[in-house]
Design a protein around this motif. Structure first.
Motif, PDB file in Angstrom:
ATOM      1  N   GLU A  51      -6.993 -19.640   3.109  1.00 16.65           N
ATOM      2  CA  GLU A  51      -6.480 -20.590   4.094  1.00 16.65           C
ATOM      3  C   GLU A  51      -5.023 -20.287   4.467  1.00 16.65           C
ATOM      4  OE1 GLU A  51      -7.035 -24.554   2.741  1.00 16.65           O
ATOM      5  OE2 GLU A  51      -9.220 -24.351   2.546  1.00 16.65           O
ATOM      6  N   HIS A  52      -4.725 -19.000   4.656  1.00 15.58           N
ATOM      7  CA  HIS A  52      -3.409 -18.548   5.121  1.00 15.58           C
ATOM      8  C   HIS A  52      -2.275 -18.945   4.185  1.00 15.58           C
ATOM      9  CE1 HIS A  52      -5.519 -17.610   8.811  1.00 15.58           C
ATOM     10  NE2 HIS A  52      -5.902 -18.874   8.927  1.00 15.58           N
ATOM     11  N   LYS A  53      -2.573 -19.164   2.937  1.00 18.00           N
ATOM     12  CA  LYS A  53      -1.518 -19.474   1.984  1.00 18.00           C
ATOM     13  C   LYS A  53      -0.974 -18.174   1.408  1.00 18.00           C
ATOM     14  CE  LYS A  53      -3.649 -23.889   0.708  1.00 18.00           C
ATOM     15  NZ  LYS A  53      -4.228 -24.696  -0.404  1.00 18.00           N
ATOM     16  N   VAL A  54       0.330 -18.174   1.133  1.00 19.78           N
ATOM     17  CA  VAL A  54       0.938 -16.970   0.571  1.00 19.78           C
ATOM     18  C   VAL A  54       1.850 -17.360  -0.580  1.00 19.78           C
ATOM     19  CG1 VAL A  54       0.902 -15.741   2.778  1.00 19.78           C
ATOM     20  CG2 VAL A  54       2.938 -17.020   2.110  1.00 19.78           C
ATOM     21  N   VAL A  55       2.037 -16.413  -1.507  1.00 19.08           N
ATOM     22  CA  VAL A  55       2.991 -16.592  -2.596  1.00 19.08           C
ATOM     23  C   VAL A  55       3.789 -15.298  -2.729  1.00 19.08           C
ATOM     24  CG1 VAL A  55       1.595 -18.255  -3.870  1.00 19.08           C
ATOM     25  CG2 VAL A  55       1.288 -15.803  -4.295  1.00 19.08           C
ATOM     26  N   ILE A  56       5.025 -15.421  -3.204  1.00 11.21           N
ATOM     27  CA  ILE A  56       5.884 -14.258  -3.385  1.00 11.21           C
ATOM     28  C   ILE A  56       5.404 -13.453  -4.585  1.00 11.21           C
ATOM     29  CG2 ILE A  56       8.254 -13.511  -3.820  1.00 11.21           C
ATOM     30  CD1 ILE A  56       9.179 -16.185  -2.627  1.00 11.21           C
ATOM     31  N   GLN A  57       5.370 -12.140  -4.403  1.00 13.94           N
ATOM     32  CA  GLN A  57       4.978 -11.275  -5.515  1.00 13.94           C
ATOM     33  C   GLN A  57       5.982 -11.400  -6.662  1.00 13.94           C
ATOM     34  OE1 GLN A  57       4.532  -7.276  -4.144  1.00 13.94           O
ATOM     35  NE2 GLN A  57       2.375  -7.548  -3.597  1.00 13.94           N
ATOM     36  N   LYS A  58       5.489 -11.570  -7.860  1.00 11.59           N
ATOM     37  CA  LYS A  58       6.364 -11.735  -9.032  1.00 11.59           C
ATOM     38  C   LYS A  58       6.719 -10.350  -9.576  1.00 11.59           C
ATOM     39  CE  LYS A  58       5.636 -16.117  -8.576  1.00 11.59           C
ATOM     40  NZ  LYS A  58       6.682 -16.989  -7.997  1.00 11.59           N
ATOM     41  N   SER A  59       7.623  -9.709  -8.927  1.00  8.33           N
ATOM     42  CA  SER A  59       7.960  -8.342  -9.351  1.00  8.33           C
ATOM     43  C   SER A  59       9.438  -8.228  -9.694  1.00  8.33           C
ATOM     44  CB  SER A  59       7.612  -7.356  -8.231  1.00  8.33           C
ATOM     45  OG  SER A  59       8.291  -7.720  -7.037  1.00  8.33           O
ATOM     46  N   GLY A  60       9.994  -9.264 -10.257  1.00  5.55           N
ATOM     47  CA  GLY A  60      11.394  -9.200 -10.660  1.00  5.55           C
ATOM     48  C   GLY A  60      12.323  -9.356  -9.474  1.00  5.55           C
ATOM     49  N   GLN A  61      13.356  -8.551  -9.474  1.00  4.91           N
ATOM     50  CA  GLN A  61      14.343  -8.627  -8.410  1.00  4.91           C
ATOM     51  C   GLN A  61      13.745  -8.201  -7.066  1.00  4.91           C
ATOM     52  OE1 GLN A  61      17.446  -9.621  -8.219  1.00  4.91           O
ATOM     53  NE2 GLN A  61      17.834 -10.104 -10.366  1.00  4.91           N
ATOM     54  N   LEU A  62      14.125  -8.921  -6.023  1.00  8.16           N
ATOM     55  CA  LEU A  62      13.681  -8.557  -4.680  1.00  8.16           C
ATOM     56  C   LEU A  62      14.459  -7.337  -4.198  1.00  8.16           C
ATOM     57  CD1 LEU A  62      13.532 -12.077  -2.981  1.00  8.16           C
ATOM     58  CD2 LEU A  62      11.627 -10.734  -3.876  1.00  8.16           C
ATOM     59  N   PRO A  63      13.783  -6.370  -3.542  1.00  6.25           N
ATOM     60  CA  PRO A  63      14.499  -5.203  -2.996  1.00  6.25           C
ATOM     61  C   PRO A  63      15.529  -5.655  -1.959  1.00  6.25           C
ATOM     62  CG  PRO A  63      12.119  -4.848  -2.983  1.00  6.25           C
ATOM     63  CD  PRO A  63      12.327  -6.297  -3.316  1.00  6.25           C
ATOM     64  N   ARG A  64      16.693  -5.027  -2.031  1.00  6.63           N
ATOM     65  CA  ARG A  64      17.743  -5.394  -1.092  1.00  6.63           C
ATOM     66  C   ARG A  64      18.456  -4.129  -0.621  1.00  6.63           C
ATOM     67  NH1 ARG A  64      21.941  -8.885  -4.557  1.00  6.63           N
ATOM     68  NH2 ARG A  64      20.015  -9.616  -5.540  1.00  6.63           N
ATOM     69  N   ALA A  65      19.133  -4.267   0.548  1.00  2.00           N
ATOM     70  CA  ALA A  65      19.895  -3.144   1.095  1.00  2.00           C
ATOM     71  C   ALA A  65      21.140  -3.697   1.759  1.00  2.00           C
ATOM     72  CB  ALA A  65      19.056  -2.367   2.105  1.00  2.00           C
ATOM     73  N   LYS A  66      22.273  -2.996   1.570  1.00  4.07           N
ATOM     74  CA  LYS A  66      23.529  -3.413   2.195  1.00  4.07           C
ATOM     75  C   LYS A  66      23.485  -3.023   3.673  1.00  4.07           C
ATOM     76  CE  LYS A  66      26.491  -4.919   0.171  1.00  4.07           C
ATOM     77  NZ  LYS A  66      27.710  -4.373  -0.419  1.00  4.07           N
ATOM     78  N   VAL A  67      23.759  -3.975   4.540  1.00  6.18           N
ATOM     79  CA  VAL A  67      23.769  -3.726   5.980  1.00  6.18           C
ATOM     80  C   VAL A  67      25.164  -3.377   6.457  1.00  6.18           C
ATOM     81  CG1 VAL A  67      23.293  -4.712   8.262  1.00  6.18           C
ATOM     82  CG2 VAL A  67      21.803  -5.257   6.323  1.00  6.18           C
ATOM     83  N   VAL A  68      26.150  -4.157   6.053  1.00  3.81           N
ATOM     84  CA  VAL A  68      27.515  -3.925   6.500  1.00  3.81           C
ATOM     85  C   VAL A  68      28.467  -4.509   5.472  1.00  3.81           C
ATOM     86  CG1 VAL A  68      27.556  -6.034   7.884  1.00  3.81           C
ATOM     87  CG2 VAL A  68      29.140  -4.186   8.426  1.00  3.81           C
ATOM     88  N   ASP A  69      29.673  -3.929   5.432  1.00  5.69           N
ATOM     89  CA  ASP A  69      30.694  -4.372   4.483  1.00  5.69           C
ATOM     90  C   ASP A  69      32.011  -4.552   5.220  1.00  5.69           C
ATOM     91  OD1 ASP A  69      31.193  -5.150   1.932  1.00  5.69           O
ATOM     92  OD2 ASP A  69      30.704  -3.212   1.035  1.00  5.69           O
ATOM     93  N   ASP A  70      32.874  -5.404   4.678  1.00  6.68           N
ATOM     94  CA  ASP A  70      34.242  -5.555   5.158  1.00  6.68           C
ATOM     95  C   ASP A  70      34.306  -5.989   6.621  1.00  6.68           C
ATOM     96  OD1 ASP A  70      36.988  -5.565   4.859  1.00  6.68           O
ATOM     97  OD2 ASP A  70      37.182  -3.515   5.611  1.00  6.68           O
TER      98      ASP A  70
END
Length: 825
Positions: free
Chosen positions: A146-165
């Motif tokens: 029924e279109h329900k979703v849950v976040i995968q339990k895989s520890g830290q979420l992948p992240r990437a720096k877009v811009v700094d300063d």
């Protein structure tokens, strides 16, 4: 009370309110369906700073303040983070994950995929930190029933720096772009990151700006609104916004500090044009505490700089080169009833968020208010700016066009620095033609002016050349492609790309001698025979070129017109054909990728629309002054309405000559007919001699046939006949049965026959003519020579059977008897 927290790409508005038990609710409002949806509830009173929901409405990101500084001091909560950023599963309501627990403020923003795409198993979230960095989180979800979703339990979420300063950032939710500014020595650099639906992000633009950013606090635009915090940030950060337009315009609007009291300064960087304009506005005396920073709004074709209670400045994005196309309003004209403070953001085009009231408004220029301003304006800069706005901003309707034409007809003599007829025709053509073909707006003229020496009262403008932005993109359509095209036009000196009538004017002057030959030749033979004739005489132009010019006008342009009067006007046809040829050559040099067939259609549409616009003006003016008939009766004087129409037609002719522009068939006939009815004889002849009125076959023939030969009418007819061009005179003099006219016809007949005879002599003896009972030997000899020439097939008046040697003889006898005072029978 309701407060708007954010606006997502699909136009849905996230808002918050407090419940009866001081619960904090988050809701979603759909602008399209006018429906509300409850997203989430916190069972405590929270100060929410930022909020965003993903496109599937299954995940919610929330940033809020847990405690104020006073609460932390009183409750000894120094070890507890001040701000908390959560990621919440809301479909179904399930897990809550902490993304950030820090003492610096954080804003959140989900990225949105292409509309209509199937539900994704991945969502991407931007986190913007008060510590001047932005990072992206990739959130993978698992779909359930029924279109329900849950976040995968895989520890830290992948992240990437877009811009700094960074010191300033603005989110473009509609196009999924991040504009930001980083300090660079004493100046600053504007950059843009484009986020793609199914890819990563790319840095796509870099531009250097002369804006001081030292010691400024981070300012975030369109990342939601924290109504409790932004008051403190505003005074310490850049008041700056970036606006884009569908046509590839990119503007940076910045409010500047001024050391002079009661003076406001702001700059608009037109990055797509390669320059910026700094405006200094002197305000009326007001309390110093009332002076606030300028607010900016995006109206797509215009950028608005707004200072409530003082001014509203609409700056043309497409054509910012001349100040007269920017509409500067003051007093009541500049009043926007619903926006009386400066805490304004423009989340997307034609939309304004009043940050203090927490209300969102649709903003647009009112056509009725603009027309009222146009009608009451007293200065040329106001008239031209309003007229330009009406013609290019609005989709022209017949009713709006009629009101503009009426205003033009009433203000022909009040506009001193521009011709409203020229501006109406050129701007209307630009508006109608440019949306059809990409880059056509850079090749067609949009105004009748080349420069502007006037000023706008109370406004000082300084223009500075800036370096063009650097773009790095591949296979990117839409805005970036159009912006790149604009920048290429600037590199190649854009003003020189616009079609200019000077080219046509030079060609028209070069053909002036051939025009006279063409008109004379067309009177006595078919066009094809004349082409052979011109070829034999080695005319400068080739037969194919001349044939093409006339065919372009007659077969294509004229076939689409409703003529003002049915007649042949070879001079106007030639000018139409020349315009078609010149404009086609101009477009072929710059639009080769479009194709010859498409360019042919564009050119013919342009010239046909031009002529139809003149016809439209005439139709509205005719209707206004209730002139119901186009057939003139010359035995009575014209009315006041006819004189007014005659004056307007004279101004249309002046405007057409100034642009080297052809006029629709019948224009000169109607103009001359009105002139005969409305002007005294000496004025009429003065207009004819100076080329304001042109003698046409249709009008002159009607005048000679319809008017009787009273003394006054004889004087009029004789004055007209004596001014007729040679070729036209030979065609229409036969319609005036009068001794004076007969004498002229006979003289010209003899002259033409003798010129054709030249030095050659008759090959046969001159026969006797017993049928002519005249004993005047010189006359007998002359008529015998003329008869012999006629017998040899030299007939300059082939289509006028009554013009022959006998006619000449009778005319000469009548003239002689009149001179001797004898009666002729």
């Amino acid at each position: 009370a309701l407060y708007i927290l954010n606006v997502e790409r699909n136009g849905k508005i996230i808002y918050t309110w407090k419940g009866n038990q001081r619960n904090t609710h988050i809701g979603l409002y759909d602008l399209q369906t006018k429906q509300n949806e409850h997203l989430y509830m916190f069972e405590k009173d929270l100060h929410i700073i930022s909020c965003s929901v993903n496109s599937e409405r299954t995940l919610l990101a929330v940033s809020f303040c847990q405690y104020t500084e006073e609460e932390r001091a009183s409750q000894l909560l120094q070890s507890v983070s001040k701000y908390l950023t959560l990621l919440i599963e809301i479909h179904p309501i399930n897990n809550v994950r902490v993304l950030k627990a820090v003492d610096s403020c954080v804003r959140v923003q989900f990225l949105y995929p292409v509309e209509g795409r199937n539900a994704s198993t991945e969502s991407r979230l931007l986190l913007v930190s008060e510590d001047k960095y932005i990072e992206q989180f990739d959130i993978h979800v698992v779909a359930e029933e029924e279109h329900k979703v849950v976040i995968q339990k895989s520890g830290q979420l992948p992240r990437a720096k877009v811009v700094d300063d960074l010191v300033w950032a603005q989110w473009d939710m509609m196009e999924q772009r991040l504009f930001y500014i980083v300090p660079k020595e004493s100046k600053s650099t504007l950059r843009c990151v484009q986020f793609y639906p199914d890819e990563n992000f790319n840095s796509i633009l870099e531009s250097h700006l002369d804006i001081a950013v030292n010691d400024t606090q981070l300012k975030l635009v369109n990342f939601g609104y924290d109504y409790c915090q932004d008051h403190d940030v505003a005074s310490k950060s850049l008041n700056l916004q970036v606006f884009t337009s569908k046509a590839g315009g990119l503007c940076v609007c910045c409010s500047l500090a001024s050391d002079i009291p009661h003076e406001i300064m702001y700059s608009i960087y037109f990055l797509h044009k390669g320059y910026n304009k700094t405006f200094t506005v002197s305000l009326e005396r007001t309390e110093s505490h009332q002076l606030k920073e300028v607010a900016f709004m995006n109206l797509d074709y215009y950028v608005a700089a707004y200072l409530p209670g003082q001014f509203l400045h609409l700056l043309n994005i497409q054509h910012p080169d001349l100040l007269c196309y920017s509409l500067f309003l003051t007093g009541e004209d500049a009043r926007i009833d619903m926006l009386q403070n400066c805490s304004i953001q423009s989340p997307w085009v034609s939309t304004v968020l009043d940050c203090e009231a927490g209300s969102l408004y649709a903003v647009s220029i009112s056509d009725s208010a603009l027309l009222q301003f146009l009608q009451k304006s007293k200065q040329d800069c106001e008239r031209l700016a309003a007229l330009h706005c009406v013609l290019l901003y609005f989709q022209q309707t017949e009713q709006l066009e009629m009101q503009v034409i009426r205003w033009i007809s009433e203000n022909l003599s009040t506009c001193h620095s521009f011709d409203p007829i020229q501006e109406f025709i050129i701007a209307s053509l630009y508006c109608r033609m440019c949306p059809e073909t990409q880059n056509l707006d850079k090749l067609l003229p949009y105004t009748s002016l080349h420069d502007w020496i006037g000023v706008v009262p109370g406004v000082i403008c300084a223009t500075d050349i800036i370096s063009l932005p650097v773009l790095e993109f591949q296979n990117s359509k839409g805005f970036w492609e159009k912006l790149n095209s604009n920048l290429e036009s600037v590199k190649y000196a854009e003003p020189h790309l616009h079609y200019h009538s000077n080219v046509l004017r030079r060609e028209w002057r070069n053909l002036s001698e051939e025009v006279r030959s063409i008109l004379l030749g067309l009177l006595f033979c078919s066009f094809w025979d004349f082409c052979l004739f011109t070829n034999q005489r080695e005319e400068r132009r080739t037969t194919a070129y001349l044939r093409n010019i006339f065919e372009n006008a007659k077969k294509y342009v004229l076939a689409r017109l409703v003529p003002l009067f049915e007649e042949e006007d070879y001079q106007q046809q030639l000018l139409m054909g020349l315009m078609v040829a010149q404009l086609k050559d101009h477009l072929m040099r710059h639009l080769q990728y479009v194709g010859k067939k498409k360019i042919d259609q564009i050119v013919l549409d342009y010239v046909a629309n031009l002529l139809n616009l003149v016809h439209r003006i005439m139709k509205e003016v005719w209707r206004r002054y209730q002139l119901h008939s186009c057939v003139f009766c010359f035995d009575e004087r014209g009315s006041a309405g006819e004189f007014a129409v005659f004056h307007i037609m004279s101004r249309i002719l002046e405007a057409a000559n100034g642009m080297c522009m052809p006029l629709p068939p019948g224009f000169h006939t109607l103009h001359l007919g009105l002139g005969v009815r409305c002007l005294p004889l000496h004025t009429l002849l003065h207009y004819i001699d100076n080329g304001i009125l042109q003698l046409t076959e249709t009008c002159v023939r009607k005048l000679l046939k319809d008017l009787d030969d009273t003394e006054q009418n004889e004087k009029l007819k004789f004055s007209i006949v004596m001014r007729l061009p040679e070729a036209l005179g030979q065609k229409v003099r036969q319609y005036w049965n009068h001794p004076i006219n007969a004498n002229l016809i006979a003289r010209k007949y003899v002259k033409l026959l003798l010129e054709k005879l030249g030095n050659s002599q008759c090959s046969r003896p001159i026969p006797e003519r017993p049928s002519v009972p005249v004993e005047f030997l010189p006359l007998n000899y002359l008529t015998n020579i003329l008869a012999e020439i006629e017998n040899q097939g030299v007939h300059p008046y082939e289509k006028q059977d009554h013009v022959n040697a006998r006619f000449v003889e009778e005319t000469a006898l009548k003239h002689t008897m009149t001179l001797l005072g004898l009666k002729y029978s």
